[in-house]
Design an enzyme around this catalytic site. Sequence first.
Site: not given
Lengths: 327, 440
Positions: A58, A60, A84, A87, A129
């Site tokens: 986990l 990114e 996204a 990100i 989310h």
Amino acid sequence: MPELTLIEALRQAMDEEMARDDRVFITGEDVGPRGGVFRATLGLYEKYGAQRVIDSPLAELSIVGVGIGAALYGMRPICEIQFADFIFPAFNQILNEDARMYYRSGGEWAVPMVIRAPYGGGVGGGLYHSASVEAFFAHMPGLKVVIPSNPADAKGLLKSSVRDPNPVLFLEPKKGYRLIKGNVPEGEYTVPLGQAAVSREGADLTVIAYGIMHYYCLQAAEKLAAEGVSVEVVDVRTLLPLDKDTLLASVRKTGKALIVHEDNLTGGYGGELAAIIADEAFTDLDAPVKRLAAPDVPGVPFSHPLQDWFMPNPEKIAHAMRELAAY
Amino acid sequence: MPTQIIMPQLGESVVEGTIGKWLKKEGDLVKEFEPIMEVTTDKVDTEITASAAGVLLKILIADGTTVTAGTLLGWIGQPGEALPAGVGGAHPVAVGGHAPAPAAPATSLPGSAPAPQRDLGFISPVVAKLAAEHKVDLAQVTGTGGSGRITKKDVQAFVESRKSGLQPRPQEEPAPWETPGDGDLFRPAELQMPGRQTASAAPPPQPGTELIPGTTVALNPMRKAIAEHMVRSKHTAPHVTTVFEVDMSRVAAHRETNKAMFARDGANLTFTAYFVAASVAALKAYPVINSSFADDRLLLKKEINIGVAVSLGDEGLIVPVVKRADEKSLLALAREVNDLANRARSKRLKPDEVQGGTFTITNHGVSGSLFATPIINQPQCGILGVGAIQKRVTVVNDAIAIRPMCYISLTFDHRITDGATADYFLAKMKETLEGWGQSS
């Protein structure tokens, strides 16, 4: 032509590209046996094995960093960011390394990598989310930013992105994953990056959108047609580099432009489109360039009534179209 | 913010102007410095140019109306821009014989009643562009947009209906009976019979009012201004005139030698250019002549700006000014004098070209006069009269010689200077002209 959902088309694209080129591999959170939280990569782990469909930590920053390194060593990574919204830990990798590599190395090193990220609200995902992140990245030269609005384009654009020699951020309208269905051509095809599409011809005004908003715009245009207003709809498809010609040709024809996105208004990608239209199509304008976007609040609210208030939808878009048509 | 269109002061003594004709209609696009109206004053007819780019939003004063300088005539702004609240035109000044004309559109299409001026609302860029491309008078287009705005589609529909004959065509297309016909009947005789000599043209008939004995004639604005100015000048300054005679041999020789060369440079080398140049030399030598009397002091002018009177026939005369004549070569002076005179005759002078003179030359010799006592152009100190250049018998070194001779006179304000200085001035001119080409 079989009818597929958006996510099925994306899965098909990845499957075909992995079959075509064994340098292509997928990494991201839960992309392996689980098939991704949205099941985008479902079945690929079984088909291509753990060496090519790799569950990541986990982290990114690491997902993108690993992708960059692998790409520099000749691989063709597809990195999935689960939402996204997540990100931003990789923002530095994407902007400072990924997007700049080719430029920084004087063309010696390219990063042929795709970062896939589901984006957008309307799914009850709340603040973590639901984010639309395109404006942050469409500001970055060196990167390509692609957002499909239908299954056929999604497949063709993703295949082009995998084959592109430079990094592509591929943003997927997650609300449309299973909502948007469409016929997808059989057999091998790609959709070139950097080309917008006139998805509906019209005479009275031009509406410019991408992703799920484009889907809504088509619905609103249909409604307006019943009221006697002819709306032309342009699907941006590639935000960076932008196909200005298609956009401007349409606005020059109709004299009116409405830009729709679900990202919030201020500093949103629509501002850039509006500026280009005002600058390059000024003498053909018959009305101010209008933008319909989400309100300037820090995120998509979790509460459903508030989420509805936040999200542009076909009704709101139709209303904006009517107002502009009547101007 | 809209820009005002103001009636300018078109001359030092001019206090009012008459709008000859608006060249733009309300709603027309105007470029910065583009002529938007013709203005007639008693001194000059000129075009007023737009001080800003945009759209002619409002015409407040109609064609033919005379107003004082400084009057607000209209507004330029952006399409649809609101005018400041409470603005309007000043009251027009009625002038005898020139009563304000009723407001009327500057142009009307043949066969159509003049459309009443209406507020066209916001004119979008594309509507302005289409209207210009298709020569559409937007006042005739029905607006169907928000608040009655004229939309792109409205203009397109108007153009379409015009094509199908439902709307009047733009003025540029002449009526059929005005279109020249074909065939020999319609060709000039000299083209049909090139061999035949056509009779030489008689002088064109003098335009203007026919003068019938026993009737009165209303004064035109120029005549009125001249009358007022002449009386005021005679009343203001005690005029004294002194006269010298100049041998123009060297000037004439110089002119003969250089005429062709000047012509190649596009300048008609006239004697006037020499007189302007010689005046500059004399004014430099005697700056007191380049001055104005102002109650308790003399205003000595820094610049040497020389007015050259140009006759406009019956109508009157006008004095365009060669600015900073002391900084100009003979070629530049010749060119400028030609240009100003030509444009004076065609009434194309700009307002500032008839202003700011510090000295004036009147070349009355062109009509045969030998010498004259012109009236000073206030508030200047002097005016040079130039007589006809004639070959006369004169004594040179105790011999009788035939020379091109010319009387020049200086009429001066005796408050400012006295006869001796005036004579020195003329002596300097004589010396300059008679020695032309010797020292310079």
